[in-house]
Motif scaffolding. Structure first.
Motif, short mmCIF file in Angstrom:
data_model
loop_
_atom_site.label_atom_id
_atom_site.label_comp_id
_atom_site.label_asym_id
_atom_site.label_seq_id
_atom_site.Cartn_x
_atom_site.Cartn_y
_atom_site.Cartn_z
N VAL A 1 67.50 -21.81 -15.64
CA VAL A 1 68.45 -21.84 -14.08
C VAL A 1 68.94 -20.40 -13.96
N LEU A 2 68.05 -20.43 -12.42
CA LEU A 2 68.11 -19.48 -11.76
C LEU A 2 68.99 -19.27 -10.89
N GLY A 3 69.66 -17.62 -9.98
CA GLY A 3 70.47 -17.72 -9.28
C GLY A 3 71.46 -16.50 -9.58
N TYR A 4 71.21 -15.92 -8.02
CA TYR A 4 72.33 -14.62 -7.64
C TYR A 4 71.66 -13.61 -8.90
N GLY A 5 70.34 -13.33 -8.75
CA GLY A 5 69.59 -12.31 -9.54
C GLY A 5 70.24 -12.18 -10.78
N HIS A 6 70.33 -13.63 -11.73
CA HIS A 6 69.86 -13.95 -13.43
C HIS A 6 69.44 -14.93 -13.11
N THR A 7 68.74 -14.88 -14.10
CA THR A 7 68.80 -15.81 -15.09
C THR A 7 69.47 -16.68 -16.72
N ALA A 8 69.29 -17.66 -17.25
CA ALA A 8 70.20 -18.43 -17.98
C ALA A 8 69.66 -19.13 -18.84
N LYS A 9 69.23 -19.45 -20.17
CA LYS A 9 68.28 -20.22 -20.37
C LYS A 9 70.03 -21.35 -21.26
N VAL A 10 69.66 -22.49 -20.98
CA VAL A 10 70.49 -23.83 -21.24
C VAL A 10 69.71 -24.69 -22.19
N ASN A 11 70.43 -25.44 -23.15
CA ASN A 11 70.51 -26.44 -24.02
C ASN A 11 71.39 -27.09 -24.51
N LEU A 12 71.31 -28.17 -23.47
CA LEU A 12 72.01 -29.57 -23.39
C LEU A 12 72.40 -30.04 -24.77
N SER A 13 70.98 -30.30 -25.35
CA SER A 13 71.62 -31.14 -26.65
C SER A 13 72.54 -30.18 -27.65
N ARG A 14 72.44 -28.68 -27.79
CA ARG A 14 72.92 -27.98 -28.45
C ARG A 14 74.31 -27.43 -27.83
N SER B 1 74.68 -25.50 -24.94
CA SER B 1 75.06 -23.70 -25.43
C SER B 1 74.35 -23.66 -23.56
N CYS B 2 74.45 -22.13 -23.31
CA CYS B 2 74.11 -21.68 -22.32
C CYS B 2 73.97 -20.32 -22.94
N SER B 3 73.07 -19.02 -22.36
CA SER B 3 73.23 -18.32 -22.63
C SER B 3 73.61 -17.37 -22.05
N TYR B 4 74.67 -17.74 -21.59
CA TYR B 4 75.89 -16.66 -20.77
C TYR B 4 77.18 -17.36 -21.86
N ARG B 5 77.15 -18.12 -22.81
CA ARG B 5 77.96 -18.43 -23.27
C ARG B 5 79.40 -19.00 -22.81
N LYS B 6 79.17 -19.07 -21.99
CA LYS B 6 81.05 -19.41 -21.48
C LYS B 6 80.63 -21.00 -21.63
N TYR B 7 79.93 -21.63 -21.91
CA TYR B 7 79.18 -23.25 -21.90
C TYR B 7 79.85 -23.29 -23.52
N ASP B 8 79.52 -22.59 -24.12
CA ASP B 8 79.51 -22.48 -26.05
C ASP B 8 80.76 -22.31 -26.07
N LEU B 9 81.60 -21.42 -25.11
CA LEU B 9 83.17 -20.63 -25.75
C LEU B 9 84.60 -21.34 -25.23
N VAL B 10 84.00 -22.45 -24.09
CA VAL B 10 84.72 -23.34 -23.32
C VAL B 10 84.85 -24.73 -23.49
N LYS B 11 83.21 -25.47 -24.26
CA LYS B 11 83.03 -26.84 -24.31
C LYS B 11 83.16 -27.32 -22.79
#
Length: 168
Positions: free
Chosen positions: A82-95, A97-107
């Protein structure tokens, strides 16, 4: 906003400060019971899937996710870039999780995960969000938390010197 929890409770219980301890506990139990019944009724009557704050977070993340670009080079149905605002994030929907860790922590799916869900499921991705969110935010879980009654302390009991109850 600058008050701590003790000051907040102190202001709520201003009139009860001079009462015996058991009466103060009963007053606290009564007031929290009223708040819990009100919250239970509000959520029970709502037509939402999640508790109110989770619904708000998900709406904000959907709006933010709509502004992001999603790349899926290997055509995987679970891994996205995922690209946006000059940043890149890796998202794994089966896990979930997101490389920014917000999805991992907040659920709850973050904006990056929302963008990935949009690419995976099309414009109707809103119906799949519950499959990628923790059930702790569900309406049913919220209602269970407020279901148990709060029992007041008996005013007929008093403590003895050894720390045991004495019936009066």
């Amino acid at each position: 906003m600058t008050s701590n929890i003790a000051e907040s409770l102190n202001s709520i219980l201003r009139d009860e400060r001079e009462y015996p301890v058991a009466a103060i506990f009963n007053s606290i139990a009564h007031r929290f019971g009223e708040i819990f019944r009100k919250r239970y009724t509000e959520v029970d009557n709502s037509k939402t899937t999640f508790m109110p704050i989770a619904e708000m977070i998900l709406r904000e993340n959907m709006t933010e996710g709509d502004k992001l670009y999603v790349n899926n080079i290997n055509r995987s149905t679970k891994k996205f870039t995922v690209l946006g605002y000059g940043h890149t994030a890796k998202v794994n929907l089966s896990r979930r999780s997101c490389s920014y860790r917000k999805y991992d922590l907040v659920k709850l799916p973050c904006a990056h995960a929302m963008a990935a869900l949009r690419l995976k499921n099309g414009d109707e991705y809103g119906t799949s969000i519950s499959n990628y969110s923790s059930q702790i935010y569900s309406k049913e879980s919220y209602l269970l938390a407020y279901l148990e009654p709060i029992c007041a302390a008996s005013l007929e009991l008093e403590w003895n010197v050894a720390g045991e109850y004495l019936e009066m």
